[in-house]
Write an enzyme that holds these catalytic residues in place. Structure first.
Site, short mmCIF file in Angstrom:
data_model
loop_
_atom_site.label_atom_id
_atom_site.label_comp_id
_atom_site.label_asym_id
_atom_site.label_seq_id
_atom_site.Cartn_x
_atom_site.Cartn_y
_atom_site.Cartn_z
NE ARG A 4 44.95 31.44 33.42
CZ ARG A 4 43.77 31.69 32.82
NH1 ARG A 4 43.19 30.79 32.10
NH2 ARG A 4 43.20 32.87 32.96
CD GLU B 271 41.35 36.30 37.38
OE1 GLU B 271 40.45 36.24 38.24
OE2 GLU B 271 41.16 35.98 36.20
CG ASN C 92 41.60 32.47 36.88
OD1 ASN C 92 40.59 33.14 36.80
ND2 ASN C 92 42.75 32.85 36.34
CB SER D 229 39.79 27.84 30.26
OG SER D 229 39.82 29.22 30.17
CE LYS E 13 38.59 39.15 39.37
NZ LYS E 13 37.97 37.92 38.96
CE LYS F 276 41.12 43.27 38.64
NZ LYS F 276 42.01 42.09 38.65
CD GLU G 122 36.73 34.50 38.78
OE1 GLU G 122 37.64 34.47 37.95
OE2 GLU G 122 36.87 34.95 39.93
N GLY G 123 35.51 35.57 34.22
CA GLY G 123 35.19 35.34 32.82
C GLY G 123 35.36 36.55 31.92
NE ARG H 259 44.67 35.54 29.53
CZ ARG H 259 43.70 35.62 30.42
NH1 ARG H 259 42.46 35.50 30.04
NH2 ARG H 259 43.96 35.80 31.68
P1 ADP Z 1 38.39 37.96 35.22
O1 ADP Z 1 38.03 37.09 36.36
O2 ADP Z 1 37.24 38.58 34.54
O3 ADP Z 1 39.35 37.27 34.28
P2 ADP Z 1 40.65 39.69 35.87
O4 ADP Z 1 40.98 40.19 37.21
O5 ADP Z 1 41.55 38.67 35.30
O6 ADP Z 1 39.14 39.19 35.90
O7 ADP Z 1 40.56 40.92 34.88
C1 ADP Z 1 40.31 40.76 33.51
C2 ADP Z 1 41.39 41.42 32.68
O8 ADP Z 1 41.49 42.80 33.02
C3 ADP Z 1 42.78 40.87 32.88
O9 ADP Z 1 43.00 39.74 32.08
C4 ADP Z 1 43.65 42.06 32.50
O10 ADP Z 1 43.79 42.14 31.08
C5 ADP Z 1 42.83 43.23 32.97
N1 ADP Z 1 43.24 43.64 34.34
C6 ADP Z 1 42.75 43.14 35.49
N2 ADP Z 1 43.36 43.69 36.55
C7 ADP Z 1 44.26 44.57 36.07
C8 ADP Z 1 45.21 45.46 36.67
N3 ADP Z 1 45.31 45.57 38.00
N4 ADP Z 1 45.98 46.21 35.86
C9 ADP Z 1 45.85 46.12 34.51
N5 ADP Z 1 44.98 45.30 33.88
C10 ADP Z 1 44.19 44.53 34.64
MG MG Z 2 41.30 36.84 34.42
#
Ligand code: ADP
Ligand code: MG
Length: 480
Positions: free
Chosen positions: A129, A146, A148, A153, A310, A368, A372-373, A455
């Site tokens: 995803r 990102e 996945n 899910s 990441k 970051k 995950e999660g 979402r």
């Molecule tokens: P995870 O693996 O925890 O899902 P993500 O990289 O998806 O990690 O980050 C979690 C959430 O943080 C994302 O769903 C988004 O809402 C926010 N986020 C992550 N990266 C960014 C970014 N570069 N700019 C703005 N919001 C971000």
């Molecule tokens: Mg995410």
């Protein structure tokens, strides 16, 4: 500063109060009755469900960007497949990270051991995803948040969101708007991938194994997959086991078959195993290793899991890196455009420069770790303190990313125990596109785009994970 643009909403808001209260209650019941639901964390019982948080009417999303994301998915599938099969790239990219991040190091260790012992199965099943936010400063063009590669899910519940919101739109008298709400085939697409992988294993009695957490709050999403497979292919049995149970019950046969009791496993679908808490002891790591050695087709196999870190995402966004994995210049250009700035924090010249940059203008960034999660990132003004607590080596466990700033939409977020009537709030939406890919190092047998999820979170919240309790499920209303 210019005001933050607000996307036009699908229907005039606010909704008159009495109508709003009535339609909200109907929508909640619709959600529970159609499995758009989860188990409560606050009042957990395996015998009851709450509706999953949702947005009452679909949130606007630019059509052009939605179509772009869908179109790119097969290219992204292929990219991740190639990355996963590039041992040299994974090894060099993760070299600094695994010195300081124990979890990634454990995953990498499994990978190295499997490499040394030989893979029991050449095929992998990728159910990916790719997540995006529209970036308002670039004409709302999408930027990848990102990708996945494990436990991607909400394909199950998301498939119910367009029907739920269509019901609400019809109740509100807006049948004419339904044409801008795209159908979603995520559930059939994802399950189709598992069934195809099962067929490739060519053992009529073998089963599909779902690797699950000790407690599954997101049970409906998982059951949607299980029940869909059982309905489409009643000859395929589905087992659910935790890593701890697999350690106790699992054995490898003479040809590396994975046996759980009397069942041979054809396909392993990981809905757990992506965070440290899923491995309370060495037993769970041993179970993971056993599965990775086995002939079963893994979703994901360990190299796909590592390709989804990441750190790998950050490395891929460096200039010229895509050329290693994609040959068509048009495709390289298209994928390059969805990347935003991603920076290494390794103890190198470039890494130390990004460290200084983050201290100077933290509000431009997200920090970051390799997790995950949801709920693990550090945002904006909190970044300098977090960075100063780390030594030079520890920083290598993290990456720095440009903050993507999505446009706002207005709507009603409906949560269990929420206010009645709900209030209009400022929202931002994250689009996820599912992809399925099956193949080995030389051949790709299946590669397709498999539906979407949307979402949505409050515009003031940093993160919008639905399972983490911050976001709400939604579906897009496409704006021309
Ligand atoms: P995870 O693996 O925890 O899902 P993500 O990289 O998806 O990690 O980050 C979690 C959430 O943080 C994302 O769903 C988004 O809402 C926010 N986020 C992550 N990266 C960014 C970014 N570069 N700019 C703005 N919001 C971000
Ligand atoms: Mg995410």
């Amino acid at each position: 500063m210019s005001p933050i643009p607000v996307l036009e909403s699908c229907i005039p808001l606010p909704i008159e109060e009495r109508t709003l209260v009535e339609v909200t209650q109907k929508a909640k019941d619709w959600a529970i009755m159609h499995g758009a639901a989860m188990r409560s964390k606050a009042n957990f019982s395996p015998d009851s469900l709450n509706f999953a948080p949702f947005i009452l009417v679909p949130s606007s999303f630019p059509r052009k960007e939605f179509e772009k994301a869908k179109h790119l998915q097969t290219i992204i599938n292929q990219l991740m497949h190639n990355v996963a099969h590039d041992e040299e790239f994974l090894t060099t990219t993760l070299a600094e990270t695994i010195k300081v991040d124990d979890f990634t190091a454990n995953l990498f260790n499994v990978y190295k051991k499997v490499l040394a012992n030989g893979f029991g199965q050449a095929l992998s099943l990728g159910l990916l995803r790719s997540d995006y936010l529209a970036h308002m400063f670039e004409d709302n063009s999408i930027k990848q948040v990102e990708i996945n590669t494990i436990a991607s899910s909400f394909g199950g519940i998301s498939t119910q969101m367009m029907p739920l919101q269509s019901f609400v739109m019809r109740e509100l008298g807006h049948v004419d708007k339904l044409k801008n709400m795209p159908e979603n085939t995520a559930l059939s697409g994802i399950c189709g991938g598992m069934i195809k992988a099962w067929e490739l294993y060519e053992k009529p009695k073998a089963v599909i194994l779902f690797v699950i957490e000790d407690v599954s709050y997101n049970i409906c999403d998982q059951r949607f997959h299980e029940f869909y497979i059982r309905e489409q292919s009643p000859h395929i049995h589905v087992l659910r086991r935790t890593l701890t149970e697999i350690h106790k019950e699992g054995k490898l046969g003479p040809n590396k078959e994975l046996f759980l009791g009397e069942y041979e496993v054809a396909v392993i679908y990981f809905r757990a195993g992506y965070e440290p808490a899923h491995y309370p002891s060495q037993d769970e790591w041993d179970a993971r290793y056993m599965m990775e050695c086995s002939r079963a087709i893994k979703c994901p196999s360990i190299h796909y899991h590592l390709a989804g870190t990441k750190k790998v995402q950050q490395a891929l966004a460096q200039p010229e890196m895509l050329e290693r994995f994609i040959s068509d210049p048009e495709k390289i250009k298209a994928v390059g455009q969805i990347f935003t700035g991603l920076y290494s924090l390794d103890d190198s010249e470039a890494g130390n420069a990004s460290y200084e940059m983050a201290l100077k203008e933290p509000e431009r960034f997200v920090l970051k770790p390799q997790r995950e999660g949801g709920g693990n990132n550090v945002y904006g003004v909190d970044i300098p303190d977090a960075l100063r607590k780390m030594n030079r080596l520890e920083r290598a466990a993290w990456i720095l990313m440009d903050l993507i700033q999505p446009p706002i939409s207005k709507g009603y977020m409906i949560r269990p125990g929420g206010k009645s009537p709900p209030e209009i709030v400022d929202l931002v939406s994250e689009l996820g596109i599912f992809g399925v890919i099956i193949g080995d190092v030389d051949n790709i047998i299946w590669n397709y785009q498999a539906g979407h999820m949307l979402r949505t979170k409050l515009s003031t919240a940093n993160e919008g994970g639905v399972a983490a309790g911050l976001g709400a499920l939604d579906s897009p209303y496409l704006l021309d």
